[in-house]
Design a protein around this motif. Sequence first.
Motif, short mmCIF file in Angstrom:
data_model
loop_
_atom_site.label_atom_id
_atom_site.label_comp_id
_atom_site.label_asym_id
_atom_site.label_seq_id
_atom_site.Cartn_x
_atom_site.Cartn_y
_atom_site.Cartn_z
N SER A 30 1.46 6.28 -6.86
CA SER A 30 0.14 7.27 -7.30
C SER A 30 0.27 8.81 -7.46
O SER A 30 -0.24 9.36 -7.91
CB SER A 30 -0.96 6.54 -6.86
N ASP A 31 1.21 9.06 -6.16
CA ASP A 31 1.55 10.30 -6.08
C ASP A 31 2.66 10.77 -7.06
O ASP A 31 3.07 12.03 -7.01
CB ASP A 31 2.16 10.40 -4.67
N TRP B 8 -3.70 8.39 3.57
CA TRP B 8 -2.70 7.96 2.70
C TRP B 8 -2.42 6.72 2.68
O TRP B 8 -2.52 6.09 1.22
CB TRP B 8 -1.32 8.74 2.97
N LEU B 9 -2.42 5.90 3.38
CA LEU B 9 -2.38 4.56 3.38
C LEU B 9 -3.55 3.88 2.59
O LEU B 9 -3.32 2.89 1.75
CB LEU B 9 -2.02 3.84 4.65
N ASP B 10 -4.64 4.13 2.87
CA ASP B 10 -5.89 3.52 2.35
C ASP B 10 -5.97 3.93 0.88
O ASP B 10 -6.34 3.30 0.14
CB ASP B 10 -7.23 3.89 3.13
N GLY B 11 -5.46 5.36 0.61
CA GLY B 11 -5.52 5.82 -0.67
C GLY B 11 -4.65 4.74 -1.49
O GLY B 11 -4.90 4.35 -2.60
N GLY B 12 -3.49 4.28 -1.06
CA GLY B 12 -2.77 3.43 -1.60
C GLY B 12 -3.21 1.94 -1.82
O GLY B 12 -3.02 1.51 -2.80
N CYS C 76 0.77 -1.17 0.17
CA CYS C 76 0.06 -0.07 0.00
C CYS C 76 0.85 1.29 0.07
O CYS C 76 0.43 2.25 -0.41
CB CYS C 76 -0.90 -0.18 1.39
N ALA D 71 0.95 3.98 -2.92
CA ALA D 71 0.91 5.34 -2.47
C ALA D 71 1.54 6.35 -3.23
O ALA D 71 1.20 7.46 -3.71
CB ALA D 71 0.39 5.60 -1.04
#
Length: 593
Positions: A82-83, A167-171, A75, A79
């Motif tokens: 994707s950043d 941030w982690l859940d976005g990953g 994850c 993240a």
Amino acid sequence: MSTPTRAERANAYAPSEMPRVPVRADALAHDTVLRRFLARAESTPDVAALRALAAGGAAADETITWSEWASAAACVAAALVSDGVRAGDRVAILAGNTPLWPIVDVGALLAGTIVVGLFPTCTAAQADALLGDCGARVLLVDGAAQLAKVSPSDGRRIVSAATWDEWLDGGRRALADEAVAAEIARRARAAAPDDVAGLIYTSGSTGEPKGACVSHEYLLASAESIADALKLVAGDSSLSVLPYAHAAERVFGHYTRIVVGMEAGLVADASRLWEAARTFRPTVFGGLPRLYERARDALLAARAAVPNEARLRWDELLRVGVDRSRLRRAGAAVPADLERAWASLRDVAAAPLASIFGDRMRLATSGGAPLAPDVAEALDAMGVTVLGAYGQTEHLCVAFHRPDDYDFDSVGRPMLGTELRIAADGELLIGRGALTFAGYWGRPEATRDAFTDDGRWLRTGDLARIDERGRLAITGRKKELLALSTGKKVAPLPIEGRLAEHPRVAQAVVFGDGRKHVGALLFLRDGAAADDASLDAHVREVNATLAPHEQVRRWRAVPGELRESAGELTATLKVKRAVVAARHADAVEALFR
């Protein structure tokens, strides 16, 4: 259904759902940290890998298995990708000994980036300088105190404890994107042994930190050398108490545990180390000299607190134990009756030892600075053989004592993969190889200067000899760098320069090698009065600009300037520290009483 909050999750550093890692170990053609880690997670998925300890200062006990660690790391990688973080970009971590550090480290490696560790004790100015030097694209911090040290910067994302969940859940969600998952797999497959995996900053003799570039090959070869010296196995466990930014914890701890498959007990608050050890019960205890000094003092205090009959048994244990220790260190056989006598007396120290180290410790190691021989001998007599080691960030695995081959006068035999040589001027040189760093980040001249002219040998800056048994002994320093008994390194020159800015001070000389703190002698200009209040205020001003371990805890004014004619200064007016220390021995000792 709403996503659980961090407080509601059993695993506070994991995403709300555990996704599949987008690449397997057998898909990686090269032997890297990533392949070793993924192989470990695949072969022992449900075995505990990380354990945050409430007894060590964590908010609650928390266990993370190898598979959970791998999923959380995936994850982090997603993240970062994707950043827009690219392979080769730097990801910095400013955090203590919490699961965030190892999770982000592996995740950043999966994303093909270079991991940079910052000491949790660094000042705002130091953090800003290091982040600027490495050009970090992302910085992760673990609390408000660390966040307050850093300022926003164009092009750098800061992930704090408050934004970690998001941030982690976005990953985690990004991993569902096939393109992101494929990119992570591609970067992992592209990782090569000689790729730089991390920067470990070290202070040189000028005090300017330099980022030592360490490759996957360096990390794996070092971990294997450590495992060979100590005969580590997957069932072993150790505490993580030194900061991850420290070379010893990064390599002797973190990466060695990955390679061997050891469980880590994370100690967030170093002042609770003994409590954590009693709870976690490590089999391997790695510490700095100051920790063993405290352990010796605690054991002798336990001896003093018992009734006279038990105290006599303590004394007999120490007497017999010292005889046994001296024979073992000399490589001589211990007579059977002496061994039986020692074994029959050990019960008197069993409970105090367990209260400090836990009741499963089989190995103890020390590094960062020399351990005083009297401390080492007393502990050995009680059954705690502390194995000393020597290394530098540039080549960490130089020499190590072995459980069946040790003494207290040297730093041991060369480690697996290390070749040593003593130069004509007495300087220790280390053969350049797999265990050697790749150079200093952005400093080609400093990199060239770190090696001999032919590039084959690393210059250590230390004077040394190799005895008739093949053991390495460090006899002095060519470079100006103090090693405190806490394991911290202090560059004295910048501190001395600041202290000498006071109008009454001609020279300042800082001491602390092998000591628990820094002290200073302030040599006054000819005819200048001491004016302690003014000098004390000046020392406090200088301390305000320094990290805690660099600060001058005690100082003393000495009338009269140092002079070249007296042999105290070189022709270029550099202080001869050894001469000053010998000539003012009483004043120096007073700094550490």
